[in-house]
Design a protein around this motif. Structure first.
Motif, PDB file in Angstrom:
ATOM      1  N   ALA A   1       0.824  -1.206   0.000  1.00 55.86           N
ATOM      2  CA  ALA A   1       0.000   0.000   0.000  1.00 55.86           C
ATOM      3  C   ALA A   1       0.860   1.259   0.000  1.00 55.86           C
ATOM      4  O   ALA A   1       1.784   1.398   0.796  1.00 55.86           O
ATOM      5  N   ARG A   2       0.504   2.191  -0.867  1.00 55.91           N
ATOM      6  CA  ARG A   2       1.214   3.471  -0.943  1.00 55.91           C
ATOM      7  C   ARG A   2       0.367   4.613  -0.384  1.00 55.91           C
ATOM      8  O   ARG A   2       0.835   5.745  -0.298  1.00 55.91           O
ATOM      9  N   GLY A   3      -0.890   4.307  -0.019  1.00 59.28           N
ATOM     10  CA  GLY A   3      -1.814   5.359   0.376  1.00 59.28           C
ATOM     11  C   GLY A   3      -1.649   5.839   1.802  1.00 59.28           C
ATOM     12  O   GLY A   3      -1.139   5.118   2.667  1.00 59.28           O
ATOM     13  N   ASP A   4      -2.126   7.050   2.040  1.00 62.30           N
ATOM     14  CA  ASP A   4      -2.205   7.587   3.397  1.00 62.30           C
ATOM     15  C   ASP A   4      -3.295   6.864   4.192  1.00 62.30           C
ATOM     16  O   ASP A   4      -3.211   6.747   5.414  1.00 62.30           O
ATOM     17  N   LEU A   5      -4.325   6.393   3.473  1.00 67.15           N
ATOM     18  CA  LEU A   5      -5.441   5.676   4.071  1.00 67.15           C
ATOM     19  C   LEU A   5      -5.579   4.320   3.397  1.00 67.15           C
ATOM     20  O   LEU A   5      -5.285   4.168   2.209  1.00 67.15           O
ATOM     21  N   VAL A   6      -6.035   3.313   4.165  1.00 64.30           N
ATOM     22  CA  VAL A   6      -6.363   2.008   3.590  1.00 64.30           C
ATOM     23  C   VAL A   6      -7.829   1.706   3.876  1.00 64.30           C
ATOM     24  O   VAL A   6      -8.335   1.980   4.968  1.00 64.30           O
ATOM     25  N   ARG A   7      -8.493   1.148   2.877  1.00 68.26           N
ATOM     26  CA  ARG A   7      -9.898   0.795   2.987  1.00 68.26           C
ATOM     27  C   ARG A   7     -10.036  -0.695   2.706  1.00 68.26           C
ATOM     28  O   ARG A   7      -9.528  -1.206   1.712  1.00 68.26           O
ATOM     29  N   THR A   8     -10.705  -1.430   3.583  1.00 70.49           N
ATOM     30  CA  THR A   8     -10.972  -2.838   3.330  1.00 70.49           C
ATOM     31  C   THR A   8     -12.190  -2.963   2.420  1.00 70.49           C
ATOM     32  O   THR A   8     -13.178  -2.230   2.555  1.00 70.49           O
ATOM     33  N   LEU A   9     -12.112  -3.903   1.493  1.00 70.06           N
ATOM     34  CA  LEU A   9     -13.234  -4.225   0.614  1.00 70.06           C
ATOM     35  C   LEU A   9     -13.146  -5.706   0.303  1.00 70.06           C
ATOM     36  O   LEU A   9     -12.208  -6.155  -0.349  1.00 70.06           O
ATOM     37  N   ASP A  10     -14.115  -6.479   0.792  1.00 67.83           N
ATOM     38  CA  ASP A  10     -14.105  -7.905   0.525  1.00 67.83           C
ATOM     39  C   ASP A  10     -14.423  -8.160  -0.951  1.00 67.83           C
ATOM     40  O   ASP A  10     -15.120  -7.380  -1.604  1.00 67.83           O
ATOM     41  N   SER A  11     -13.931  -9.285  -1.457  1.00 69.87           N
ATOM     42  CA  SER A  11     -14.009  -9.570  -2.886  1.00 69.87           C
ATOM     43  C   SER A  11     -15.423  -9.831  -3.382  1.00 69.87           C
ATOM     44  O   SER A  11     -15.661  -9.855  -4.596  1.00 69.87           O
ATOM     45  N   ASP A  12     -16.371 -10.032  -2.470  1.00 71.61           N
ATOM     46  CA  ASP A  12     -17.755 -10.260  -2.875  1.00 71.61           C
ATOM     47  C   ASP A  12     -18.672  -9.096  -2.487  1.00 71.61           C
ATOM     48  O   ASP A  12     -19.899  -9.214  -2.572  1.00 71.61           O
ATOM     49  N   ASP A  13     -18.113  -7.974  -2.073  1.00 68.07           N
ATOM     50  CA  ASP A  13     -18.908  -6.805  -1.697  1.00 68.07           C
ATOM     51  C   ASP A  13     -18.828  -5.727  -2.774  1.00 68.07           C
ATOM     52  O   ASP A  13     -18.017  -5.802  -3.698  1.00 68.07           O
ATOM     53  N   LEU A  14     -19.681  -4.718  -2.649  1.00 68.49           N
ATOM     54  CA  LEU A  14     -19.767  -3.639  -3.633  1.00 68.49           C
ATOM     55  C   LEU A  14     -19.736  -2.287  -2.938  1.00 68.49           C
ATOM     56  O   LEU A  14     -20.317  -2.127  -1.859  1.00 68.49           O
ATOM     57  N   LEU A  15     -19.099  -1.321  -3.565  1.00 72.23           N
ATOM     58  CA  LEU A  15     -19.129   0.054  -3.083  1.00 72.23           C
ATOM     59  C   LEU A  15     -20.270   0.806  -3.760  1.00 72.23           C
ATOM     60  O   LEU A  15     -20.428   0.727  -4.976  1.00 72.23           O
ATOM     61  N   LEU A  16     -21.047   1.527  -2.980  1.00 69.97           N
ATOM     62  CA  LEU A  16     -22.070   2.396  -3.525  1.00 69.97           C
ATOM     63  C   LEU A  16     -21.424   3.739  -3.903  1.00 69.97           C
ATOM     64  O   LEU A  16     -20.331   4.062  -3.437  1.00 69.97           O
ATOM     65  N   PRO A  17     -22.086   4.549  -4.743  1.00 68.60           N
ATOM     66  CA  PRO A  17     -21.526   5.857  -5.089  1.00 68.60           C
ATOM     67  C   PRO A  17     -21.228   6.690  -3.838  1.00 68.60           C
ATOM     68  O   PRO A  17     -22.036   6.749  -2.917  1.00 68.60           O
TER      69      PRO A  17
ATOM     70  N   PRO B   1     -15.657   8.790   3.852  1.00 62.46           N
ATOM     71  CA  PRO B   1     -14.604   8.665   4.870  1.00 62.46           C
ATOM     72  C   PRO B   1     -13.467   9.665   4.689  1.00 62.46           C
ATOM     73  O   PRO B   1     -12.941  10.187   5.682  1.00 62.46           O
ATOM     74  N   ILE B   2     -13.076   9.933   3.453  1.00 62.11           N
ATOM     75  CA  ILE B   2     -12.016  10.922   3.224  1.00 62.11           C
ATOM     76  C   ILE B   2     -12.428  12.272   3.796  1.00 62.11           C
ATOM     77  O   ILE B   2     -11.631  12.969   4.444  1.00 62.11           O
TER      78      ILE B   2
ATOM     79  N   HIS C   1      -8.513   8.161  13.497  1.00 64.85           N
ATOM     80  CA  HIS C   1      -7.623   7.152  12.918  1.00 64.85           C
ATOM     81  C   HIS C   1      -8.393   6.092  12.143  1.00 64.85           C
ATOM     82  O   HIS C   1      -7.783   5.288  11.449  1.00 64.85           O
ATOM     83  N   TRP C   2      -9.690   6.073  12.259  1.00 66.34           N
ATOM     84  CA  TRP C   2     -10.495   5.096  11.517  1.00 66.34           C
ATOM     85  C   TRP C   2     -11.916   5.618  11.326  1.00 66.34           C
ATOM     86  O   TRP C   2     -12.414   6.410  12.128  1.00 66.34           O
ATOM     87  N   VAL C   3     -12.527   5.188  10.236  1.00 71.50           N
ATOM     88  CA  VAL C   3     -13.930   5.499   9.929  1.00 71.50           C
ATOM     89  C   VAL C   3     -14.605   4.199   9.529  1.00 71.50           C
ATOM     90  O   VAL C   3     -14.100   3.460   8.674  1.00 71.50           O
ATOM     91  N   ALA C   4     -15.744   3.900  10.146  1.00 73.88           N
ATOM     92  CA  ALA C   4     -16.503   2.688   9.843  1.00 73.88           C
ATOM     93  C   ALA C   4     -17.729   3.050   9.017  1.00 73.88           C
ATOM     94  O   ALA C   4     -18.549   3.869   9.442  1.00 73.88           O
ATOM     95  N   ALA C   5     -17.842   2.465   7.841  1.00 73.42           N
ATOM     96  CA  ALA C   5     -18.971   2.722   6.954  1.00 73.42           C
ATOM     97  C   ALA C   5     -20.076   1.699   7.204  1.00 73.42           C
ATOM     98  O   ALA C   5     -19.812   0.538   7.523  1.00 73.42           O
TER      99      ALA C   5
ATOM    100  N   ALA D   1     -15.842  -4.879   7.799  1.00 74.71           N
ATOM    101  CA  ALA D   1     -15.513  -4.996   6.374  1.00 74.71           C
ATOM    102  C   ALA D   1     -15.634  -3.671   5.633  1.00 74.71           C
ATOM    103  O   ALA D   1     -15.368  -3.621   4.432  1.00 74.71           O
ATOM    104  N   GLY D   2     -16.030  -2.608   6.341  1.00 74.74           N
ATOM    105  CA  GLY D   2     -16.132  -1.309   5.704  1.00 74.74           C
ATOM    106  C   GLY D   2     -15.258  -0.258   6.360  1.00 74.74           C
ATOM    107  O   GLY D   2     -15.601   0.927   6.374  1.00 74.74           O
ATOM    108  N   LEU D   3     -14.122  -0.670   6.885  1.00 77.21           N
ATOM    109  CA  LEU D   3     -13.245   0.253   7.607  1.00 77.21           C
ATOM    110  C   LEU D   3     -12.286   0.992   6.669  1.00 77.21           C
ATOM    111  O   LEU D   3     -11.688   0.391   5.771  1.00 77.21           O
ATOM    112  N   THR D   4     -12.146   2.289   6.894  1.00 74.61           N
ATOM    113  CA  THR D   4     -11.068   3.080   6.310  1.00 74.61           C
ATOM    114  C   THR D   4     -10.184   3.535   7.461  1.00 74.61           C
ATOM    115  O   THR D   4     -10.688   4.078   8.448  1.00 74.61           O
TER     116      THR D   4
END
Length: 243
Positions: A81-97, A103-104, A114-118, A161-164
């Motif tokens: 990871a090169r980002g300032d923030l990391v977001r988990t996304l499971d391989s069977d989930d979807l992000l809404l618009p 979170p940003i 230090h963390w945001v839970a969606a 599973a929705g943590l940034t």
């Protein structure tokens, strides 16, 4: 330019889900100046997912070359990871618009976080939708609030599973724990003991339920679940003794 790294641990059994997951990543619009990378780490001895992942422009794919499990696989992605923030996304989930922009914006509004839970929206196996009930008040979550709930109820009050998270904070805590059932909860337990977070009220991602999920495997619900929560409990108490 600030960067957000999405971490997805995947395996060959997710080949039917991963294309739409990638489409939901590619469709995201970030606040001005932000960029994203999608780090897909494939678990298993034989790689199968490279062609699917590389169709997404923001993707950076790597294969383990051996079976390592979800915690190791996420941690291997974290190492890239090169980002300032990391977001988990499971391989069977979807992000809404707007799933990543929200979170940003929270981090920008509240630099102490230090963390945001969606909050997820659940899609059941029969095609029906239902709401994920929140067990803590939305908004800023003070340190120890998540741990207090875990200790008293032995369940997590929010969906991991929705943590940034701040990348440096995750790395400082060793990433995802070597925990057989609750590796993400143990990471959150440690992070939320030491730092404030934020719980969002709006649904911003889709949790797709299906027969192939690990949690529907009868072996998953063995006595290891109790032992896994005991590991979480012990870590919370150990941090409280030292801090």
């Amino acid at each position: 330019m600030p960067l957000l790294s999405i971490i997805t641990a995947a395996h060959a059994g997710r080949a039917d889900f991963l294309p739409s997951t990638g489409e939901s990543v590619a469709a995201q619009e970030l606040p001005p100046g932000w960029e994203l990378e999608w780090l897909v780490q494939e678990d298993g001895a034989e790689p199968h997912l490279a062609e699917i992942v590389e169709a997404v422009p923001q993707a950076r794919y790597h294969a383990n070359g051996q079976q390592r499990g979800i915690a190791d696989t996420r941690n291997l992605a974290l190492s890239r990871a090169r980002g300032d923030l990391v977001r988990t996304l499971d391989s069977d989930d979807l992000l809404l618009p707007g799933a990543l922009a929200g979170p940003i914006e929270r981090f920008a509004e509240h630099p102490e976080l230090h963390w945001v839970a969606a909050r997820p929206k659940y899609l059941d196996r029969d095609g029906t939708w239902f709401t994920y009930f929140l067990l803590l008040p939305t908004g800023i979550v003070r340190p120890r609030a998540v741990g207090d709930y875990l200790v008293h109820h032995r369940m997590c009050p929010l969906h991991c599973a929705g943590l940034t998270m701040r990348t440096t904070s995750v790395r400082a805590l060793g990433g995802w724990a070597a925990n057989p059932r609750t590796e993400d909860i143990e990471l959150l337990a440690a992070l939320s003991e030491l730092t404030p977070g934020y719980l969002e009220a709006e649904e911003s991602w889709i949790y797709r339920m299906h027969d192939g999920q690990t949690v529907h495997d009868p072996a998953w619900g063995s006595n290891l679940v109790g032992a896994s929560y005991l590991m979480v409990h012990n870590r919370i108490l150990a941090i409280r003794e030292r801090v």
